[in-house]
Design a protein around this motif. Structure first.
Motif, short mmCIF file in Angstrom:
data_model
loop_
_atom_site.label_atom_id
_atom_site.label_comp_id
_atom_site.label_asym_id
_atom_site.label_seq_id
_atom_site.Cartn_x
_atom_site.Cartn_y
_atom_site.Cartn_z
N ASP A 146 0.76 -1.18 0.24
CA ASP A 146 -0.13 -0.06 0.12
C ASP A 146 0.82 1.30 0.05
OD1 ASP A 146 -1.96 2.11 0.39
OD2 ASP A 146 -2.79 1.33 2.15
N GLU A 147 1.02 1.97 -1.21
CA GLU A 147 1.89 2.87 -1.34
C GLU A 147 1.60 4.16 -0.59
OE1 GLU A 147 4.86 3.18 -2.64
OE2 GLU A 147 4.63 1.04 -3.78
N ALA A 148 0.40 4.54 -0.34
CA ALA A 148 -0.42 5.51 0.42
C ALA A 148 0.29 5.21 1.86
CB ALA A 148 -1.72 5.78 0.41
N ALA A 149 -0.15 4.11 2.46
CA ALA A 149 0.31 3.90 4.02
C ALA A 149 1.92 4.12 3.99
CB ALA A 149 -0.16 2.42 4.13
N ILE A 150 2.76 3.40 3.39
CA ILE A 150 4.08 3.77 3.55
C ILE A 150 4.47 5.17 3.45
CG2 ILE A 150 6.15 3.25 2.05
CD1 ILE A 150 4.91 0.53 1.06
N ALA A 151 3.78 6.04 2.36
CA ALA A 151 4.26 7.35 2.40
C ALA A 151 3.85 7.91 3.66
CB ALA A 151 3.67 7.82 1.22
N GLU A 152 2.79 7.60 4.28
CA GLU A 152 2.23 8.22 5.58
C GLU A 152 3.00 7.93 6.62
OE1 GLU A 152 -1.80 7.57 8.45
OE2 GLU A 152 -1.89 7.31 6.40
N TRP A 153 3.46 6.57 6.76
CA TRP A 153 4.43 6.18 7.66
C TRP A 153 5.93 6.75 7.77
CZ3 TRP A 153 9.17 4.06 7.83
CH2 TRP A 153 9.77 3.42 9.26
N ARG A 154 6.38 7.10 6.46
CA ARG A 154 7.47 7.70 6.28
C ARG A 154 7.50 9.13 6.74
NH1 ARG A 154 8.38 7.60 0.77
NH2 ARG A 154 8.34 5.50 0.67
N ASP A 155 6.11 9.91 6.37
CA ASP A 155 6.25 11.16 6.72
C ASP A 155 5.93 11.50 8.17
OD1 ASP A 155 6.67 12.00 4.22
OD2 ASP A 155 4.53 12.10 3.65
N GLU A 156 4.97 10.66 8.75
CA GLU A 156 4.77 10.94 10.24
C GLU A 156 5.62 9.97 11.38
OE1 GLU A 156 0.72 10.06 10.55
OE2 GLU A 156 0.09 11.76 8.84
N GLN A 157 5.89 8.75 10.99
CA GLN A 157 6.32 7.92 11.78
C GLN A 157 7.88 7.83 12.05
OE1 GLN A 157 4.83 6.24 14.59
NE2 GLN A 157 2.98 7.11 13.73
N TRP A 158 8.35 7.91 10.70
CA TRP A 158 9.88 7.82 10.77
C TRP A 158 10.68 8.94 11.39
CZ3 TRP A 158 13.68 4.91 10.86
CH2 TRP A 158 15.04 5.21 10.62
N PRO A 159 10.14 10.15 11.43
CA PRO A 159 10.86 11.11 11.83
C PRO A 159 10.86 11.07 13.45
CG PRO A 159 9.59 12.24 10.22
CD PRO A 159 9.19 10.70 10.35
N VAL A 160 9.58 10.65 13.93
CA VAL A 160 9.67 10.18 15.54
C VAL A 160 10.59 9.20 16.13
CG1 VAL A 160 8.01 9.51 17.06
CG2 VAL A 160 7.35 11.07 15.55
N ILE A 161 10.64 8.27 15.14
CA ILE A 161 11.58 6.84 15.47
C ILE A 161 13.15 7.53 15.40
CG2 ILE A 161 12.40 4.69 14.69
CD1 ILE A 161 9.31 4.18 13.75
N LYS A 162 13.42 8.18 14.20
CA LYS A 162 14.86 8.79 13.98
C LYS A 162 15.16 9.94 15.20
CE LYS A 162 17.74 10.60 10.68
NZ LYS A 162 17.63 11.22 9.48
N GLY A 163 14.42 10.57 15.59
CA GLY A 163 14.30 11.75 16.37
C GLY A 163 15.59 12.57 15.96
N ARG A 164 15.63 13.79 16.92
CA ARG A 164 16.75 14.75 16.59
C ARG A 164 18.19 14.30 17.12
NH1 ARG A 164 15.17 20.43 16.06
NH2 ARG A 164 17.27 20.69 17.23
N ARG A 165 19.09 14.76 16.65
CA ARG A 165 20.36 14.71 17.14
C ARG A 165 20.64 15.21 18.59
NH1 ARG A 165 25.96 14.18 14.13
NH2 ARG A 165 27.04 14.61 15.62
N ARG A 166 21.08 14.37 19.69
CA ARG A 166 21.21 14.87 20.84
C ARG A 166 22.16 16.19 21.18
NH1 ARG A 166 22.71 9.59 23.20
NH2 ARG A 166 21.37 8.38 21.68
N THR A 167 22.97 16.23 20.36
CA THR A 167 24.08 17.28 20.41
C THR A 167 24.36 17.78 19.09
OG1 THR A 167 26.13 18.10 21.27
CG2 THR A 167 25.93 15.81 20.80
N TRP A 168 24.97 18.80 18.87
CA TRP A 168 25.55 19.11 17.66
C TRP A 168 27.05 19.11 17.61
CZ3 TRP A 168 22.91 19.09 13.54
CH2 TRP A 168 21.51 19.40 13.44
#
Length: 181
Positions: A146-168
């Motif tokens: 399901d391409e739509a579900a994959i795109a939605e997961w990539r846009d919404e879930q992946w940034p949360v999982i990946k997170g921000r870098r703790r320090t620069w």
């Protein structure tokens, strides 16, 4: 994908190679050795040796092009055109609905069914190459994808999982960190 002229030499290319062999024949009559002929014509010494043997046995007539190589097809030109149309229709049109890819065994079965001519799997490969087809590897994808579900997961879930870098601060490639100050 299809090759122009089925991957074979054109008549002009065969004539060009024939001219090179005739130039070699002229050099043979002048007394040049195989190495000199190969260097001058920029061909392999093995080819020059083969041409010299043919020239010694039959003269310049032995170096004339014999036309396109290979054995003739068991199918007529009209049948080859019909086979191309059948292949363009796809495997589903011929009863293979579980997956939509042609295999050499399936094409051999199709030829036997439609034209009553038996080909080995290797013979089908040569036949397809002769009429201009090349090997294609299909992309393996799940039917349920399901391409739509994959795109939605990539846009919404992946940034949360990946997170921000703790320090620069600068990172380290080494698995051991340097001592802290």
């Amino acid at each position: 994908m299809r090759y122009a002229d089925g991957g074979r030499l054109t008549a002009a290319q065969r004539a060009g190679r024939e001219r090179v062999r005739f130039a070699a024949a002229d050099m043979f009559t002048e007394g040049a050795d195989n190495g000199q002929v190969a260097r001058r014509l920029r061909v392999s010494v093995m080819s020059v040796g083969r041409w010299r043997r043919a020239f010694d046995e039959g003269g310049t007539d032995a170096l004339v092009s014999k036309g396109p190589g290979g054995s003739g097809s068991k199918l007529s030109d009209a049948q080859l055109g019909q086979l191309e149309a059948e292949l363009d229709a796809g495997p589903g049109a011929h009863g293979w609905v579980e997956d939509q890819c042609w295999t050499l065994a399936r094409i051999a079965a199709l030829i036997a069914e439609k034209f009553g001519v038996r080909y080995t799997v290797g013979g089908v490969h040569y036949l397809l190459h002769r009429i201009g087809f090349s090997v294609q590897v299909p992309t393996r994808r799940a039917v349920e994808r399901d391409e739509a579900a994959i795109a939605e997961w990539r846009d919404e879930q992946w940034p949360v999982i990946k997170g921000r870098r703790r320090t620069w601060a600068r990172g380290y490639a080494s698995p051991t960190k340097p001592a802290r100050a």
